[in-house]
Design a protein around this motif. Structure first.
Motif, PDB file in Angstrom:
ATOM      1  N   SER A 178       0.829  -1.211   0.000  1.00  0.00           N
ATOM      2  CA  SER A 178       0.000   0.000   0.000  1.00  0.00           C
ATOM      3  C   SER A 178       0.864   1.262   0.000  1.00  0.00           C
ATOM      4  O   SER A 178       0.371   2.353  -0.302  1.00  0.00           O
ATOM      5  CB  SER A 178      -0.924   0.018   1.220  1.00  0.00           C
ATOM      6  OG  SER A 178      -0.153   0.040   2.407  1.00  0.00           O
ATOM      7  N   LEU A 179       2.159   1.119   0.322  1.00  0.00           N
ATOM      8  CA  LEU A 179       3.039   2.281   0.430  1.00  0.00           C
ATOM      9  C   LEU A 179       4.055   2.380  -0.700  1.00  0.00           C
ATOM     10  O   LEU A 179       4.520   3.476  -1.016  1.00  0.00           O
ATOM     11  CB  LEU A 179       3.775   2.249   1.778  1.00  0.00           C
ATOM     12  CG  LEU A 179       2.879   2.309   3.016  1.00  0.00           C
ATOM     13  CD1 LEU A 179       3.726   2.186   4.282  1.00  0.00           C
ATOM     14  CD2 LEU A 179       2.060   3.584   3.028  1.00  0.00           C
ATOM     15  N   VAL A 180       4.450   1.249  -1.256  1.00  0.00           N
ATOM     16  CA  VAL A 180       5.402   1.206  -2.364  1.00  0.00           C
ATOM     17  C   VAL A 180       4.836   0.273  -3.429  1.00  0.00           C
ATOM     18  O   VAL A 180       3.949  -0.530  -3.150  1.00  0.00           O
ATOM     19  CB  VAL A 180       6.804   0.747  -1.899  1.00  0.00           C
ATOM     20  CG1 VAL A 180       7.420   1.741  -0.921  1.00  0.00           C
ATOM     21  CG2 VAL A 180       6.756  -0.634  -1.267  1.00  0.00           C
ATOM     22  N   ARG A 181       5.351   0.376  -4.635  1.00  0.00           N
ATOM     23  CA  ARG A 181       4.851  -0.478  -5.730  1.00  0.00           C
ATOM     24  C   ARG A 181       5.556  -1.818  -5.660  1.00  0.00           C
ATOM     25  O   ARG A 181       6.775  -1.911  -5.799  1.00  0.00           O
ATOM     26  CB  ARG A 181       5.112   0.187  -7.083  1.00  0.00           C
ATOM     27  CG  ARG A 181       4.553  -0.588  -8.256  1.00  0.00           C
ATOM     28  CD  ARG A 181       4.913   0.116  -9.569  1.00  0.00           C
ATOM     29  NE  ARG A 181       4.328  -0.533 -10.710  1.00  0.00           N
ATOM     30  CZ  ARG A 181       4.862  -1.577 -11.355  1.00  0.00           C
ATOM     31  NH1 ARG A 181       6.014  -2.076 -10.959  1.00  0.00           N
ATOM     32  NH2 ARG A 181       4.257  -2.094 -12.387  1.00  0.00           N
ATOM     33  N   CYS A 182       4.772  -2.864  -5.450  1.00  0.00           N
ATOM     34  CA  CYS A 182       5.294  -4.225  -5.367  1.00  0.00           C
ATOM     35  C   CYS A 182       4.697  -5.019  -6.518  1.00  0.00           C
ATOM     36  O   CYS A 182       3.494  -4.919  -6.788  1.00  0.00           O
ATOM     37  CB  CYS A 182       4.903  -4.872  -4.049  1.00  0.00           C
ATOM     38  SG  CYS A 182       5.501  -3.989  -2.584  1.00  0.00           S
ATOM     39  N   ALA A 183       5.518  -5.797  -7.195  1.00  0.00           N
ATOM     40  CA  ALA A 183       5.041  -6.598  -8.324  1.00  0.00           C
ATOM     41  C   ALA A 183       5.627  -8.000  -8.241  1.00  0.00           C
ATOM     42  O   ALA A 183       6.755  -8.200  -7.783  1.00  0.00           O
ATOM     43  CB  ALA A 183       5.425  -5.944  -9.646  1.00  0.00           C
ATOM     44  N   VAL A 184       4.829  -8.960  -8.700  1.00  0.00           N
ATOM     45  CA  VAL A 184       5.261 -10.352  -8.785  1.00  0.00           C
ATOM     46  C   VAL A 184       5.124 -10.763 -10.238  1.00  0.00           C
ATOM     47  O   VAL A 184       4.032 -10.681 -10.813  1.00  0.00           O
ATOM     48  CB  VAL A 184       4.407 -11.262  -7.875  1.00  0.00           C
ATOM     49  CG1 VAL A 184       4.815 -12.720  -8.045  1.00  0.00           C
ATOM     50  CG2 VAL A 184       4.538 -10.836  -6.412  1.00  0.00           C
ATOM     51  N   ASP A 185       6.242 -11.157 -10.840  1.00  0.00           N
ATOM     52  CA  ASP A 185       6.283 -11.500 -12.266  1.00  0.00           C
ATOM     53  C   ASP A 185       5.635 -10.415 -13.130  1.00  0.00           C
ATOM     54  O   ASP A 185       4.892 -10.697 -14.070  1.00  0.00           O
ATOM     55  CB  ASP A 185       5.639 -12.869 -12.524  1.00  0.00           C
ATOM     56  CG  ASP A 185       6.583 -14.018 -12.239  1.00  0.00           C
ATOM     57  OD1 ASP A 185       7.806 -13.778 -12.109  1.00  0.00           O
ATOM     58  OD2 ASP A 185       6.107 -15.164 -12.159  1.00  0.00           O
ATOM     59  N   GLY A 186       5.922  -9.166 -12.798  1.00  0.00           N
ATOM     60  CA  GLY A 186       5.460  -8.028 -13.591  1.00  0.00           C
ATOM     61  C   GLY A 186       4.070  -7.522 -13.263  1.00  0.00           C
ATOM     62  O   GLY A 186       3.664  -6.479 -13.751  1.00  0.00           O
ATOM     63  N   GLU A 187       3.322  -8.240 -12.422  1.00  0.00           N
ATOM     64  CA  GLU A 187       1.968  -7.805 -12.064  1.00  0.00           C
ATOM     65  C   GLU A 187       1.986  -7.100 -10.719  1.00  0.00           C
ATOM     66  O   GLU A 187       2.463  -7.647  -9.724  1.00  0.00           O
ATOM     67  CB  GLU A 187       1.020  -9.001 -11.979  1.00  0.00           C
ATOM     68  CG  GLU A 187       0.695  -9.577 -13.332  1.00  0.00           C
ATOM     69  CD  GLU A 187      -0.517 -10.478 -13.273  1.00  0.00           C
ATOM     70  OE1 GLU A 187      -1.482 -10.145 -12.572  1.00  0.00           O
ATOM     71  OE2 GLU A 187      -0.472 -11.515 -13.942  1.00  0.00           O
ATOM     72  N   VAL A 188       1.454  -5.881 -10.707  1.00  0.00           N
ATOM     73  CA  VAL A 188       1.385  -5.123  -9.460  1.00  0.00           C
ATOM     74  C   VAL A 188       0.416  -5.831  -8.519  1.00  0.00           C
ATOM     75  O   VAL A 188      -0.680  -6.223  -8.915  1.00  0.00           O
ATOM     76  CB  VAL A 188       0.933  -3.672  -9.723  1.00  0.00           C
ATOM     77  CG1 VAL A 188       0.786  -2.909  -8.419  1.00  0.00           C
ATOM     78  CG2 VAL A 188       1.919  -2.974 -10.649  1.00  0.00           C
ATOM     79  N   VAL A 189       0.842  -6.010  -7.275  1.00  0.00           N
ATOM     80  CA  VAL A 189      -0.004  -6.683  -6.297  1.00  0.00           C
ATOM     81  C   VAL A 189      -0.990  -5.698  -5.677  1.00  0.00           C
ATOM     82  O   VAL A 189      -0.773  -4.486  -5.686  1.00  0.00           O
ATOM     83  CB  VAL A 189       0.820  -7.377  -5.192  1.00  0.00           C
ATOM     84  CG1 VAL A 189       1.838  -8.333  -5.790  1.00  0.00           C
ATOM     85  CG2 VAL A 189       1.508  -6.380  -4.308  1.00  0.00           C
ATOM     86  N   THR A 190      -2.066  -6.245  -5.133  1.00  0.00           N
ATOM     87  CA  THR A 190      -3.047  -5.459  -4.394  1.00  0.00           C
ATOM     88  C   THR A 190      -2.713  -5.600  -2.917  1.00  0.00           C
ATOM     89  O   THR A 190      -2.405  -6.703  -2.444  1.00  0.00           O
ATOM     90  CB  THR A 190      -4.469  -5.993  -4.657  1.00  0.00           C
ATOM     91  OG1 THR A 190      -4.722  -5.907  -6.062  1.00  0.00           O
ATOM     92  CG2 THR A 190      -5.513  -5.203  -3.895  1.00  0.00           C
TER      93      THR A 190
END
Length: 160
Positions: free
Chosen positions: A120-132
């Motif tokens: 919720s504070l930084v952009r996190c992605a797994v295999d290129g997909e941004v997580v919720t």
């Protein structure tokens, strides 16, 4: 980006309590604006009943020059005392964007030397997909397409 999960669905209600730690080889990235903070294919996921997984990234794959000790500490009954980290990059400071267990308890020793980030504070992605981000932010869970709830953390879910 592929928005359809390629693997089997995971229900958070099938996760154990106490939580388990599972290796994950998918590519995980963390950014603030356009600045890279972390990039790894060697994360650990903590799986706990009713919670989306939390991804922990090895410190060697995090640009630790961007981290400053953050305010406060919390205690997890399973993992021990958590330390918080601010991420400072490009003139932006994100307070308590990450946390770690510097001296994790017993079976969670594998988390020593790893950092977790709040999606919720930084952009996190797994295999290129941004997580919720998990609602409520107390647990810091990462919702990826294969994860199914309902999830603890939002309003009226604390008594589950």
């Amino acid at each position: 980006m592929n928005l359809v999960p390629t693997g089997p669905k995971e229900s958070v209600w099938d996760y154990p309590r106490p939580p388990s730690v599972v290796a994950d080889s998918r590519r995980v990235t963390v950014t603030v604006g356009s600045d890279p903070v972390a990039d790894t294919c060697a994360s650990l996921r903590v799986l706990e009943t009713s919670h989306p997984p939390v991804f922990y990234l090895p410190r060697q794959d995090v640009d630790t020059s961007l981290l400053r000790a953050g305010a406060g500490r919390t205690h997890c009954e399973w993992k021990g005392a958590a330390s918080y980290w601010d991420v400072v990059t490009g003139g932006v400071s994100v307070p308590r964007a990450a946390w770690s267990y510097e001296r994790p308890l017993g079976p969670y020793e594998a988390l020593r030397g790893y950092l977790a980030f709040y999606p919720s504070l930084v952009r996190c992605a797994v295999d290129g997909e941004v997580v919720t981000a998990q609602e409520g932010d107390f647990y810091g869970g990462w919702i990826t397409p294969e994860i199914e709830g309902p999830f603890k953390g939002g309003p009226d879910t604390w008594g589950w």
